[in-house]
Scaffold this active site. Structure first.
Site, mmCIF file in Angstrom:
data_model
loop_
_atom_site.group_PDB
_atom_site.id
_atom_site.type_symbol
_atom_site.label_atom_id
_atom_site.label_comp_id
_atom_site.label_asym_id
_atom_site.label_seq_id
_atom_site.Cartn_x
_atom_site.Cartn_y
_atom_site.Cartn_z
ATOM 1 N N HIS A 76 44.687 26.105 22.417
ATOM 2 C CA HIS A 76 45.588 27.244 22.210
ATOM 3 C C HIS A 76 45.339 27.924 20.862
ATOM 4 O O HIS A 76 46.284 28.386 20.208
ATOM 5 C CB HIS A 76 47.059 26.808 22.287
ATOM 6 C CG HIS A 76 47.476 26.266 23.617
ATOM 7 N ND1 HIS A 76 48.041 27.033 24.601
ATOM 8 C CD2 HIS A 76 47.398 25.011 24.137
ATOM 9 C CE1 HIS A 76 48.304 26.285 25.663
ATOM 10 N NE2 HIS A 76 47.915 25.054 25.419
ATOM 11 N N ARG A 113 55.212 32.246 21.027
ATOM 12 C CA ARG A 113 53.763 32.422 20.859
ATOM 13 C C ARG A 113 53.093 32.242 22.216
ATOM 14 O O ARG A 113 53.287 31.236 22.884
ATOM 15 C CB ARG A 113 53.193 31.437 19.847
ATOM 16 C CG ARG A 113 51.696 31.668 19.563
ATOM 17 C CD ARG A 113 51.189 30.771 18.426
ATOM 18 N NE ARG A 113 49.776 30.950 18.185
ATOM 19 C CZ ARG A 113 48.808 30.286 18.831
ATOM 20 N NH1 ARG A 113 49.108 29.397 19.740
ATOM 21 N NH2 ARG A 113 47.537 30.511 18.552
ATOM 22 N N ASN A 149 53.574 26.537 29.670
ATOM 23 C CA ASN A 149 52.393 27.305 30.074
ATOM 24 C C ASN A 149 52.792 28.307 31.149
ATOM 25 O O ASN A 149 53.906 28.255 31.672
ATOM 26 C CB ASN A 149 51.328 26.375 30.662
ATOM 27 C CG ASN A 149 50.530 25.654 29.574
ATOM 28 O OD1 ASN A 149 50.480 26.088 28.431
ATOM 29 N ND2 ASN A 149 49.896 24.564 29.951
ATOM 30 N N PHE A 162 44.042 13.483 27.782
ATOM 31 C CA PHE A 162 43.979 14.842 27.220
ATOM 32 C C PHE A 162 42.703 15.097 26.409
ATOM 33 O O PHE A 162 42.025 16.106 26.623
ATOM 34 C CB PHE A 162 45.233 15.132 26.390
ATOM 35 C CG PHE A 162 45.403 16.575 26.016
ATOM 36 C CD1 PHE A 162 45.675 17.537 26.970
ATOM 37 C CD2 PHE A 162 45.285 16.991 24.690
ATOM 38 C CE1 PHE A 162 45.829 18.884 26.623
ATOM 39 C CE2 PHE A 162 45.443 18.324 24.332
ATOM 40 C CZ PHE A 162 45.715 19.272 25.304
ATOM 41 N N HIS A 340 56.551 21.867 19.014
ATOM 42 C CA HIS A 340 56.522 20.436 19.329
ATOM 43 C C HIS A 340 57.526 20.161 20.449
ATOM 44 O O HIS A 340 58.722 20.420 20.268
ATOM 45 C CB HIS A 340 56.890 19.659 18.060
ATOM 46 C CG HIS A 340 56.961 18.180 18.250
ATOM 47 N ND1 HIS A 340 56.284 17.519 19.259
ATOM 48 C CD2 HIS A 340 57.611 17.226 17.543
ATOM 49 C CE1 HIS A 340 56.539 16.223 19.171
ATOM 50 N NE2 HIS A 340 57.348 16.013 18.142
ATOM 51 N N TYR A 363 51.855 16.512 19.027
ATOM 52 C CA TYR A 363 52.164 17.786 18.356
ATOM 53 C C TYR A 363 52.586 17.590 16.909
ATOM 54 O O TYR A 363 52.273 18.400 16.040
ATOM 55 C CB TYR A 363 53.259 18.553 19.123
ATOM 56 C CG TYR A 363 52.754 19.117 20.427
ATOM 57 C CD1 TYR A 363 52.453 18.278 21.492
ATOM 58 C CD2 TYR A 363 52.550 20.470 20.605
ATOM 59 C CE1 TYR A 363 51.976 18.774 22.692
ATOM 60 C CE2 TYR A 363 52.075 20.981 21.802
ATOM 61 C CZ TYR A 363 51.796 20.127 22.842
ATOM 62 O OH TYR A 363 51.318 20.614 24.023
HETATM 63 FE FE1 HDD Z 1 49.664 21.130 24.451
HETATM 64 C C1 HDD Z 1 49.293 23.162 21.760
HETATM 65 C C2 HDD Z 1 51.328 23.604 26.131
HETATM 66 C C3 HDD Z 1 49.760 19.145 27.256
HETATM 67 C C4 HDD Z 1 48.441 18.550 22.683
HETATM 68 N N1 HDD Z 1 50.197 23.009 24.042
HETATM 69 C C5 HDD Z 1 49.946 23.679 22.872
HETATM 70 C C6 HDD Z 1 50.476 24.997 22.946
HETATM 71 C C7 HDD Z 1 51.046 25.125 24.182
HETATM 72 C C8 HDD Z 1 50.875 23.873 24.862
HETATM 73 C C9 HDD Z 1 51.746 26.357 24.734
HETATM 74 C C10 HDD Z 1 50.370 26.058 21.867
HETATM 75 C C11 HDD Z 1 51.582 26.066 20.977
HETATM 76 C C12 HDD Z 1 51.445 27.160 19.967
HETATM 77 O O1 HDD Z 1 51.450 28.329 20.373
HETATM 78 O O2 HDD Z 1 51.334 26.836 18.783
HETATM 79 N N2 HDD Z 1 50.322 21.360 26.341
HETATM 80 C C13 HDD Z 1 51.068 22.413 26.806
HETATM 81 C C14 HDD Z 1 51.579 22.106 28.125
HETATM 82 C C15 HDD Z 1 51.117 20.862 28.442
HETATM 83 C C16 HDD Z 1 50.351 20.391 27.315
HETATM 84 C C17 HDD Z 1 52.460 23.023 28.950
HETATM 85 C C18 HDD Z 1 51.354 20.052 29.680
HETATM 86 C C19 HDD Z 1 52.383 20.163 30.429
HETATM 87 N N3 HDD Z 1 49.157 19.217 24.903
HETATM 88 C C20 HDD Z 1 49.300 18.575 26.103
HETATM 89 C C21 HDD Z 1 48.933 17.194 25.972
HETATM 90 C C22 HDD Z 1 48.571 17.014 24.655
HETATM 91 C C23 HDD Z 1 48.716 18.298 24.011
HETATM 92 C C24 HDD Z 1 48.970 16.172 27.062
HETATM 93 C C25 HDD Z 1 48.105 15.782 23.947
HETATM 94 C C26 HDD Z 1 48.218 14.567 24.309
HETATM 95 N N4 HDD Z 1 48.920 20.925 22.587
HETATM 96 C C27 HDD Z 1 48.517 19.762 22.055
HETATM 97 C C28 HDD Z 1 48.155 19.864 20.586
HETATM 98 C C29 HDD Z 1 48.463 21.352 20.277
HETATM 99 C C30 HDD Z 1 48.909 21.874 21.626
HETATM 100 C C31 HDD Z 1 46.819 19.342 20.239
HETATM 101 C C32 HDD Z 1 47.387 22.173 19.602
HETATM 102 C C33 HDD Z 1 48.071 22.920 18.483
HETATM 103 C C34 HDD Z 1 49.415 22.389 18.463
HETATM 104 O O3 HDD Z 1 49.575 21.439 19.416
HETATM 105 O O4 HDD Z 1 50.305 22.694 17.679
HETATM 106 O O5 HDD Z 1 48.942 19.015 19.842
#
Ligand code: HDD
Length: 715
Positions: A76, A113, A149, A162, A340, A363
């Site tokens: 993202h 966002r 999402n 993931f 988060h 997160y």
């Molecule tokens: Fe995630 C970012 C949505 C599964 C780890 N995720 C992130 C963002 C969104 C989602 C919208 C962007 C937030 C922003 O605009 O700053 N993610 C999802 C959805 C998931 C999902 C709807 C499943 C239902 N995500 C998921 C898993 C993991 C992550 C299973 C890790 C085990 N996601 C992250 C992250 C991010 C992230 C690496 C990257 C930047 C952040 O968190 O702040 O932690």
């Protein structure tokens, strides 16, 4: 309570004001506030001599520049944000004590966002990908983040997968290709070996993966969460965002061209809509069900690769979010915002969905590397409006000056403060779910029906949507060199639907594998589900409005200016934006001699930037447009992309010269009347302009017209 003190949308804005820097009428200074008279030359020993160490202004300026970048989000990375507010329609007290869901008179500030997942910060907006839809509610009881999402399901069932999934979909590690796309070998290698991803890949191949606008996109919390009320009673809940403009998509050809012509299409659309007062609106929807219903469905409600069909549990619309303010500084706000799923408030709680549980670690952890330490909640955009008092101290970039002697609990020297908050004072008490079990690294059999909802999705699409999905598979899998991978995918799609598999196989040079055992289990019979879910089809979305739609008028000297004025008036009164396009900027001369301002010059644009196109009458106008390959292509391309097209009088001639086979146009021998053939609206007689405008508006509201023969259109 005075308006000033009321909890309303302005609260966060006021809170941010403390941190804003306003340069108007101010002198340039160093970070230490020393005024600077000269910033174009470094301090040197002689005009041609070496720069001096003592040049503190030079050192500070370069040092700061050298450290301007922070790591982009691991997923993202590319996004766009906006502020706004949320208001609930009716108190939700029966289900939840969440403070922002109680009072219809109260506005809770939000920051949202939107993002793509795979691409880096500078990648294109219109790639085929999932879109993030993350909302931060600054509630009275603290921050609640709904990190969702635009798809209601996910690729994997357990967060431990993931990193594997993300490594597979990201650019390949040796070449760092392709950018921002899943159309490559490693992505489909992974999907082909992970049958649980099959449902999500169907969404990825569908039109949902190329939204027309962030404003026309649904959002989903994905996981099942819990609502908890004052009495401690819990209900399961799934969150939805329903765009007031309905959900609409681009077509793939358009999306690809847009990635070159305007890589910022989605963020520009969001920004401009807010600047123009077309505030994006989304209703918050909830599917609520009793804990006793947990096992009544043909799927596991803890499995994030499953939806609860809206036809099984209806979505109640409980409130509305309006986005009405663009950020002032992209980095400070949109880049530094930290979401988060673990940011919850009293009244909202988790479930044991293993994807959600893993996210609760990820997160918080990612913000440490991205934002540089544990004090990221002090960054202005992240600050809650609820007061913060605790014994957490120090760390990089600490902003708060904690007063007093004690930073521990219990204490007597600080009068026992900050005090523990009982539930009655809105202290967060975790829902007392009964849990027991053996430590075990395995997956429940109830998660192992990988295909029936992929089938449900396929069966719920209309034939044009199915065709788009098959074409998308030809593109995505066509980019996969390994025949084995392509064949494995077709093998998985065979378990979804035989016709789907056959149609995909046809385009990618493979057969359906003969030895193709179905992994997993069949869904339990006799439990709640549906065979078809109309809510899944974008074609069943709202299509009654042309609000904020972009309409192009192709014009040249000699155009009938009163036609332009009248059409503009009608469409703008319904909320559309109308642009006169001509070869050059400045003005063109109308047939009455009037100068007409040109809004967009042809070299900077093309049909993909518009939802509809109109060709006005005017003999000289037409003879010029017919000589312009670009004008003819404009029509052909809009036709190919299913967009509403209208022409009146001799304007119809341009449609005839656009190389569109079998066009049904209004009959030149008839005295009057409007012909509307699959969204191509024509009238010979200029006196019919008003009727034509109404038909045209209806055709634009339809969004796209698939009942056209487009294969032979060379665009
Ligand atoms: Fe995630 C970012 C949505 C599964 C780890 N995720 C992130 C963002 C969104 C989602 C919208 C962007 C937030 C922003 O605009 O700053 N993610 C999802 C959805 C998931 C999902 C709807 C499943 C239902 N995500 C998921 C898993 C993991 C992550 C299973 C890790 C085990 N996601 C992250 C992250 C991010 C992230 C690496 C990257 C930047 C952040 O968190 O702040 O932690």
């Amino acid at each position: 309570m005075s308006d000033q003190s009321k909890y309303n949308e302005n609260r966060k804005d006021q809170n941010l004001e403390t941190f804003r820097e306003h340069p108007e009428e101010q002198y340039l200074t160093t970070n230490q506030g020393v005024r600077i008279p000269h910033t174009d030359d470094s301090l040197k020993a002689g005009e041609r001599g070496p720069t001096l160490m003592e040049d503190f202004h030079f050192r500070e300026k370069i040092m700061h520049f050298d450290h301007e970048r922070i790591p982009e989000r691991v997923v993202h990375a590319r996004g766009a944000g906006a502020y706004g507010y949320f208001q609930v329609y009716e108190p939700m007290t029966k289900y939840t004590k969440a403070s922002f869901l109680q009072d219809p008179g109260e506005q809770t500030p939000v920051f949202v966002r939107f993002s793509t997942v795979v691409g880096s910060r500078g990648s294109a907006d219109t790639v085929r990908d999932v879109r993030g839809f993350a909302t931060k509610f600054y509630t009275k009881d603290g921050v609640f983040d709904l990190v969702g999402n635009n798809f209601p399901v996910f690729f994997i069932q357990d967060a431990i997968k993931f990193p594997d999934m993300v490594h597979a979909v990201k650019p390949e590690p040796d070449s760092e290709m392709p950018q921002a796309a899943t159309a490559h070998a490693t992505a489909w290698d992974f999907f082909s070996l992970m049958p649980e991803a099959t449902h999500m890949t169907m969404w990825l191949l569908s039109d949902r993966a190329i939204p027309r606008s962030f404003r026309m996109m649904e959002g989903f919390g994905v996981h099942t969460f819990r609502f908890v009320n004052e009495q401690g009673k819990a209900h399961f809940v799934k969150f939805h965002w329903k765009p007031v403009l309905g959900a609409h998509s681009l077509v793939w050809d358009e999306a690809q061209k847009m990635a070159g012509q305007d890589p910022d299409w989605l963020r520009r659309d969001l920004w401009e809509a807010i600047e123009m007062g077309d505030y994006p609106e989304y209703e918050l929807g909830v599917q609520i069900f009793e804990e006793s219903e947990e096992f009544s469905f043909a799927f596991d409600v803890l499995d994030p690769t499953k939806i609860i069909p809206e036809e099984v549990i209806p979505v109640q619309r409980i409130g509305k979010m309006t986005l009405n303010r663009n950020p002032e500084n992209f980095f400070a706000e949109t880049e530094q915002v930290a979401f988060h799923p673990g940011h919850v408030v009293p009244g909202i709680d988790f479930t044991n969905d293993p994807l959600l549980q893993g996210r609760l670690f990820s997160y918080l952890d990612t913000q440490l590397i991205r934002l540089g330490g544990p004090n990221f909640a002090e960054i202005p955009v992240n600050r809650p409006l609820a007061p913060v008092h605790n014994n957490q101290r120090d760390g990089y970039m600490r902003q708060t000056i904690n007063t007093g002697k004690t930073s521990y609990f219990p204490n007597s020297l600080g009068g026992g403060c900050p005090m523990l908050a009982p539930e009655s004072a809105h202290g967060y008490v975790h829902y007392a779910e009964k849990v027991e079990g053996q430590k075990i690294r395995s997956r429940s059999e109830s998660f192992m029906d990988y295909f029936s909802q992929a089938t449900l999705f396929w069966k719920s699409l209309t034939p044009p949507e199915q065709e788009h999905l098959v074409e998308a598979a030809h593109f995505e899998l066509g980019k996969v060199p390994s025949k084995e991978i392509r064949e494995r995918m077709v093998g998985l799609y065979e378990h979804v639907d035989h016709e789907l598999a056959v149609r995909i196989a046809e385009g990618i040079g493979v057969n359906i594998p003969t030895n193709n055992p179905r992994p997993g289990v069949q869904p339990p019979s006799g439990k709640r589900t549906v065979e078809q879910s109309p809510a899944l089809s974008l074609e069943n979305q709202k299509n009654d409005s042309i609000k904020s739609r972009r309409v192009a008028i192709l014009a040249a000297d000699g155009v009938n200016d009163s036609t332009i004025q009248q059409l503009k008036k009608t469409l703008e009164s319904k909320g559309a934006h109308v642009f006169v396009i001509a070869n050059t900027l400045g003005t063109i001369k109308g047939s009455s001699g009037q100068e007409i301002p040109v809004d967009v010059n042809a070299p900077t644009t093309s049909s993909i930037m518009f939802d509809a196109v109109f060709v006005p009458d005017g003999r000289e106008n037409l003879s010029q447009l017919q000589k312009q390959g670009k004008a003819r292509h404009f029509i052909a391309e809009a036709y190919k992309h299913g967009k509403a097209i209208a022409a009146i009088g001799d304007g119809i001639d341009l449609l005839k010269h656009a190389n569109i086979p079998n066009l049904t146009l209004s009959d030149p021998t008839s005295n009057g009347g409007v012909v509307d053939a699959a969204g191509v609206v024509t009238a010979q007689n200029v006196a019919d302009l008003n009727v034509l405008s109404d038909h045209f508006a209806q055709a634009i509201a339809q969004h796209r017209h698939w009942d056209r023969q487009t294969e032979l259109v060379p665009a």
